[in-house]
Design a protein around this motif. Structure first.
Motif, PDB file in Angstrom:
ATOM      1  N   TYR A 111      -6.848   0.893 -14.890  1.00  0.00           N
ATOM      2  CA  TYR A 111      -7.182  -0.298 -14.113  1.00  0.00           C
ATOM      3  C   TYR A 111      -7.079  -1.550 -14.985  1.00  0.00           C
ATOM      4  CZ  TYR A 111      -9.817  -3.251 -10.841  1.00  0.00           C
ATOM      5  OH  TYR A 111     -10.205  -4.234  -9.975  1.00  0.00           O
ATOM      6  N   GLY A 112      -6.310  -2.536 -14.541  1.00  0.00           N
ATOM      7  CA  GLY A 112      -6.131  -3.773 -15.291  1.00  0.00           C
ATOM      8  C   GLY A 112      -5.006  -4.585 -14.697  1.00  0.00           C
ATOM      9  N   THR A 113      -4.531  -5.553 -15.458  1.00  0.00           N
ATOM     10  CA  THR A 113      -3.427  -6.390 -14.992  1.00  0.00           C
ATOM     11  C   THR A 113      -2.202  -5.538 -14.702  1.00  0.00           C
ATOM     12  OG1 THR A 113      -4.225  -8.277 -16.271  1.00  0.00           O
ATOM     13  CG2 THR A 113      -1.921  -8.308 -15.577  1.00  0.00           C
ATOM     14  N   GLY A 114      -1.652  -5.691 -13.505  1.00  0.00           N
ATOM     15  CA  GLY A 114      -0.504  -4.892 -13.106  1.00  0.00           C
ATOM     16  C   GLY A 114      -0.875  -3.553 -12.521  1.00  0.00           C
ATOM     17  N   HIS A 115      -2.143  -3.188 -12.596  1.00  0.00           N
ATOM     18  CA  HIS A 115      -2.605  -1.914 -12.025  1.00  0.00           C
ATOM     19  C   HIS A 115      -3.970  -2.142 -11.369  1.00  0.00           C
ATOM     20  CE1 HIS A 115       0.124  -0.800 -15.331  1.00  0.00           C
ATOM     21  NE2 HIS A 115       0.490   0.189 -14.543  1.00  0.00           N
ATOM     22  N   ALA A 116      -3.991  -3.033 -10.391  1.00  0.00           N
ATOM     23  CA  ALA A 116      -5.264  -3.450  -9.807  1.00  0.00           C
ATOM     24  C   ALA A 116      -5.463  -2.980  -8.374  1.00  0.00           C
ATOM     25  CB  ALA A 116      -5.386  -4.976  -9.851  1.00  0.00           C
ATOM     26  N   GLY A 117      -4.589  -2.148  -7.872  1.00  0.00           N
ATOM     27  CA  GLY A 117      -4.738  -1.696  -6.493  1.00  0.00           C
ATOM     28  C   GLY A 117      -4.119  -0.339  -6.287  1.00  0.00           C
ATOM     29  N   SER A 118      -4.026   0.057  -5.036  1.00  0.00           N
ATOM     30  CA  SER A 118      -3.435   1.342  -4.690  1.00  0.00           C
ATOM     31  C   SER A 118      -1.914   1.245  -4.736  1.00  0.00           C
ATOM     32  CB  SER A 118      -3.890   1.772  -3.297  1.00  0.00           C
ATOM     33  OG  SER A 118      -3.418   0.853  -2.317  1.00  0.00           O
ATOM     34  N   GLN A 119      -1.252   2.386  -4.591  1.00  0.00           N
ATOM     35  CA  GLN A 119       0.215   2.380  -4.609  1.00  0.00           C
ATOM     36  C   GLN A 119       0.752   1.599  -3.413  1.00  0.00           C
ATOM     37  OE1 GLN A 119       2.071   6.224  -4.890  1.00  0.00           O
ATOM     38  NE2 GLN A 119       4.111   5.431  -4.470  1.00  0.00           N
ATOM     39  N   GLU A 120       0.130   1.731  -2.263  1.00  0.00           N
ATOM     40  CA  GLU A 120       0.579   0.986  -1.084  1.00  0.00           C
ATOM     41  C   GLU A 120       0.495  -0.515  -1.325  1.00  0.00           C
ATOM     42  OE1 GLU A 120      -0.579   0.497   3.659  1.00  0.00           O
ATOM     43  OE2 GLU A 120      -1.554   2.022   2.424  1.00  0.00           O
ATOM     44  N   ALA A 122       0.592  -1.927  -4.251  1.00  0.00           N
ATOM     45  CA  ALA A 122       1.599  -2.245  -5.271  1.00  0.00           C
ATOM     46  C   ALA A 122       2.975  -2.404  -4.642  1.00  0.00           C
ATOM     47  CB  ALA A 122       1.624  -1.158  -6.336  1.00  0.00           C
ATOM     48  N   VAL A 123       3.290  -1.581  -3.656  1.00  0.00           N
ATOM     49  CA  VAL A 123       4.579  -1.691  -2.968  1.00  0.00           C
ATOM     50  C   VAL A 123       4.690  -3.036  -2.259  1.00  0.00           C
ATOM     51  CG1 VAL A 123       5.959  -0.767  -1.068  1.00  0.00           C
ATOM     52  CG2 VAL A 123       4.898   0.797  -2.708  1.00  0.00           C
ATOM     53  N   ASP A 124       3.643  -3.409  -1.513  1.00  0.00           N
ATOM     54  CA  ASP A 124       3.671  -4.689  -0.796  1.00  0.00           C
ATOM     55  C   ASP A 124       3.770  -5.861  -1.768  1.00  0.00           C
ATOM     56  OD1 ASP A 124       3.499  -3.357   1.603  1.00  0.00           O
ATOM     57  OD2 ASP A 124       1.321  -3.559   1.772  1.00  0.00           O
ATOM     58  N   ALA A 125       2.992  -5.797  -2.864  1.00  0.00           N
ATOM     59  CA  ALA A 125       3.018  -6.890  -3.845  1.00  0.00           C
ATOM     60  C   ALA A 125       4.387  -7.006  -4.503  1.00  0.00           C
ATOM     61  CB  ALA A 125       1.942  -6.664  -4.907  1.00  0.00           C
ATOM     62  N   THR A 126       5.013  -5.889  -4.801  1.00  0.00           N
ATOM     63  CA  THR A 126       6.333  -5.911  -5.433  1.00  0.00           C
ATOM     64  C   THR A 126       7.377  -6.500  -4.498  1.00  0.00           C
ATOM     65  OG1 THR A 126       5.787  -3.966  -6.777  1.00  0.00           O
ATOM     66  CG2 THR A 126       8.111  -4.481  -6.498  1.00  0.00           C
ATOM     67  N   LEU A 127       7.320  -6.138  -3.231  1.00  0.00           N
ATOM     68  CA  LEU A 127       8.257  -6.710  -2.263  1.00  0.00           C
ATOM     69  C   LEU A 127       8.089  -8.220  -2.156  1.00  0.00           C
ATOM     70  CD1 LEU A 127       8.052  -4.021   0.568  1.00  0.00           C
ATOM     71  CD2 LEU A 127       9.972  -4.414  -0.990  1.00  0.00           C
ATOM     72  N   ILE A 128       6.844  -8.679  -2.169  1.00  0.00           N
ATOM     73  CA  ILE A 128       6.582 -10.115  -2.055  1.00  0.00           C
ATOM     74  C   ILE A 128       7.038 -10.861  -3.309  1.00  0.00           C
ATOM     75  CG2 ILE A 128       4.717 -11.823  -1.945  1.00  0.00           C
ATOM     76  CD1 ILE A 128       3.215  -9.897  -0.114  1.00  0.00           C
ATOM     77  N   GLN A 129       6.744 -10.273  -4.484  1.00  0.00           N
ATOM     78  CA  GLN A 129       7.091 -10.941  -5.742  1.00  0.00           C
ATOM     79  C   GLN A 129       8.593 -11.103  -5.916  1.00  0.00           C
ATOM     80  OE1 GLN A 129       5.206  -8.463  -8.649  1.00  0.00           O
ATOM     81  NE2 GLN A 129       3.136  -9.169  -8.157  1.00  0.00           N
ATOM     82  N   ASN A 130       9.366 -10.263  -5.286  1.00  0.00           N
ATOM     83  CA  ASN A 130      10.821 -10.305  -5.445  1.00  0.00           C
ATOM     84  C   ASN A 130      11.509 -10.913  -4.230  1.00  0.00           C
ATOM     85  OD1 ASN A 130      11.646  -8.598  -8.071  1.00  0.00           O
ATOM     86  ND2 ASN A 130       9.849  -7.647  -7.132  1.00  0.00           N
TER      87      ASN A 130
END
Length: 535
Positions: A111-120, A122-130
């Motif tokens: 748990y920390g920066t870049g690992h602050a939530g569930s995999q789901e 993380a998928v949504d955040a990655t789609l938004i960031q890109n």
């Protein structure tokens, strides 16, 4: 006589009177308890419903159990002792047991920066960031709308006005009006933010630029964004998520990132990985990292040694100085003892963080009065040199701590049995002999437990370190940790609370290590102090 006897038999009505007294005895106390428990149950049910909606099953179960237990305890007659204990037990469970348990859980995760939530997430955040603007996508007239603290977009798409926020997808609304350019001017249930209000509020401008309003429930369809607050366009992610294969594919380069369930990262075959991952259980990796990572283990070892030195030296020096002043001003031959004692305990009355900031200014290399007044303007870098910074911290903490021991030792000296001291004088013992063989051993009986607690406090004395030096000067070649950091301030730096990259898992692991250190030292010290009770 028969009638008299009959009357005598019918006269007693004690059962009815006792029944009435029993109901009247409930009185206002029962009503107050009923109202109190009604409030407790209302609060408990609201927590249960919130936990249900958030799918926090552990909190839900615990809330239900505690709520049922509270009703049983406060309405049953046989649970009288628990009526006073139950609130304390609840607070103990929430603020101590839960905190310790959750810290232990985090210590075994990434748990920390870049690992602050569930995999789901993380998928949504990655789609938004890109997200990138879709090539050839039209520009839509747009207005900024607000409802309290919630801001959103009102978008005119082919004559249909839709409203959405960060949490709500664009949804058509009825009754909206637009101006000649197609920009919405009135939206039912929303306040339309004027351009003047937008340009005069920089925080609102930044929030509008950062705002992404999803166009549908599918994150891959993109979101509406704006740069000027009056027009918007659809942005889509440059990555494509395959839920079945658990992979991201870069649409531009074709690079495939696989979901690594062991590390919680999206990793490609060439070793590269996406910046956003999710938290997973990593076992003892954080504890191993603390002792094997070359960039971390060396500084942490130095920090640990300084932590013990700082705590031990602080207790010894402050106790010694406080005892010295207590012995001096316990002598009845000293005049004005009460006034002098008041003066000497003044540092104890000041808030520690204010005193540390004051000393930080006085120890300033260029403008501090310590160099100007006491060292004839010499250029002494008190807070920038590793050794001098440690000396400065010990000195300032001595100034803050000795009044406490001055008060404790004064009280302990006045409580010493005068008969013992008089007998030693009669036997010819001098002052040094009395102090070494009688006064000090008797003082240690009452002050040793306080010394142990003072050691534990200074072992985690975050305030003096952070306010005076912020842990600096930093170790060469490392980021974050410094020469005057103790373990608690090092944990603070690693946790990233003050900014930068955060590693809560590692910080939690180090917190557990600190807890074990303090527990072991305290247990050994308390065992040794038991021997003093034989005196």
């Amino acid at each position: 006589m028969a009638n008299d006897d009959a009357v005598a038999v019918k006269e007693p009505k004690a059962p009815q009177e006792s029944h009435a007294r029993r109901w009247s005895g409930l009185g206002w106390g029962f009503i107050a308890k009923l109202l109190m428990m009604a409030l407790v149950n209302a609060l408990g049910l609201s927590i249960v419903l919130s936990a249900w909606n958030a799918e926090a099953w552990a909190i839900l179960v615990a809330s239900v159990v505690l709520l049922i237990a509270a009703d049983i305890i406060y309405f049953a007659k046989k649970t009288l002792p628990l009526k006073d204990l139950f609130p304390g037990l609840i607070f103990l469970a929430i603020f101590q047991i839960f905190t310790l348990g959750y810290t232990g859980y985090v210590a075994f995760t990434n748990y920390g920066t870049g690992h602050a939530g569930s995999q789901e997430q993380a998928v949504d955040a990655t789609l938004i960031q890109n997200e990138r603007r879709v090539d050839g996508s039209p520009t839509y007239p747009l207005a900024i709308v607000r409802d309290g603290d919630t801001i959103g977009f009102a978008v005119n798409e082919d004559g249909i006005v839709s409203v959405g926020t960060e949490e709500q997808v664009l949804t058509p609304v009825d009754g909206a009006t637009v101006d000649g350019s197609g920009k919405p001017t009135e939206v039912p249930g929303w306040e339309v933010v004027s351009q003047n209000a937008l340009f005069s509020d920089q925080d609102l401008q930044q929030a509008v630029v950062d705002l992404r309003v999803p166009v549908s429930d599918d994150a891959e369809e993109g979101s509406m964004r704006t740069r000027d607050g009056s027009s918007g366009a659809v942005y889509q992610s440059s990555l494509e998520w395959d839920d079945e294969a658990q992979t991201f594919t870069d649409k531009e380069t074709g690079t495939v990132y696989y979901a690594d369930q062991e590390t919680g990262n999206f990793v490609a075959d060439d070793g590269s990985q996406l910046p956003t991952g999710w938290y997973v259980t990593v076992g003892f990796d954080n504890f191993v990292k603390a002792v094997t990572d070359k960039a971390l283990a060396g500084p942490l070892l130095k920090v640990t040694g300084w932590t013990f030195a700082f705590a031990i030296l602080t207790v010894l020096t402050s106790f010694g100085l406080g005892l010295l002043f207590a012995l001096i001003y316990n002598d009845p031959r000293i005049r004005g003892r009460k006034w002098m004692r008041t003066v000497f305990i003044l540092p104890y009355a000041f808030p520690a963080f204010m005193s540390a900031l004051l000393w930080r200014g006085m120890l300033n290399r260029e403008f501090g009065i310590i160099n100007d007044w006491f060292f004839f303007g010499a250029d002494i870098n008190w807070l920038g040199d590793p050794f001098l910074a440690k000396v400065a911290i010990l000195w300032v903490n001595l100034w803050l701590s000795y009044p406490y021991w001055f008060l404790v030792c004064t009280g302990a000296l006045q409580a010493l049995p005068s008969e013992t001291m008089e007998a030693s004088r009669m036997d010819g013992a001098g002052r040094w002999r009395q102090f070494r063989s009688i006064t000090l051993p008797l003082l240690m009986v009452s002050t040793a437990p306080l010394a142990i607690s003072s050691f534990a406090f200074n072992f985690n004395n975050f305030t003096i370190i952070y306010m005076l030096t912020e842990g600096g000067p930093p170790f060469p070649g490392t980021s974050g940790l410094g020469s005057t950091d103790i373990l608690i301030s090092a944990i603070y730096q690693i946790s990233g609370v003050s900014g930068g990259s955060a590693d809560y898992g590692l910080a939690a692991a180090l917190s557990i290590i600190v807890f074990i250190f303090v527990g072991i030292v305290s247990a050994i010290a308390f065992r040794q102090t038991r021997k003093l009770e034989e005196i």
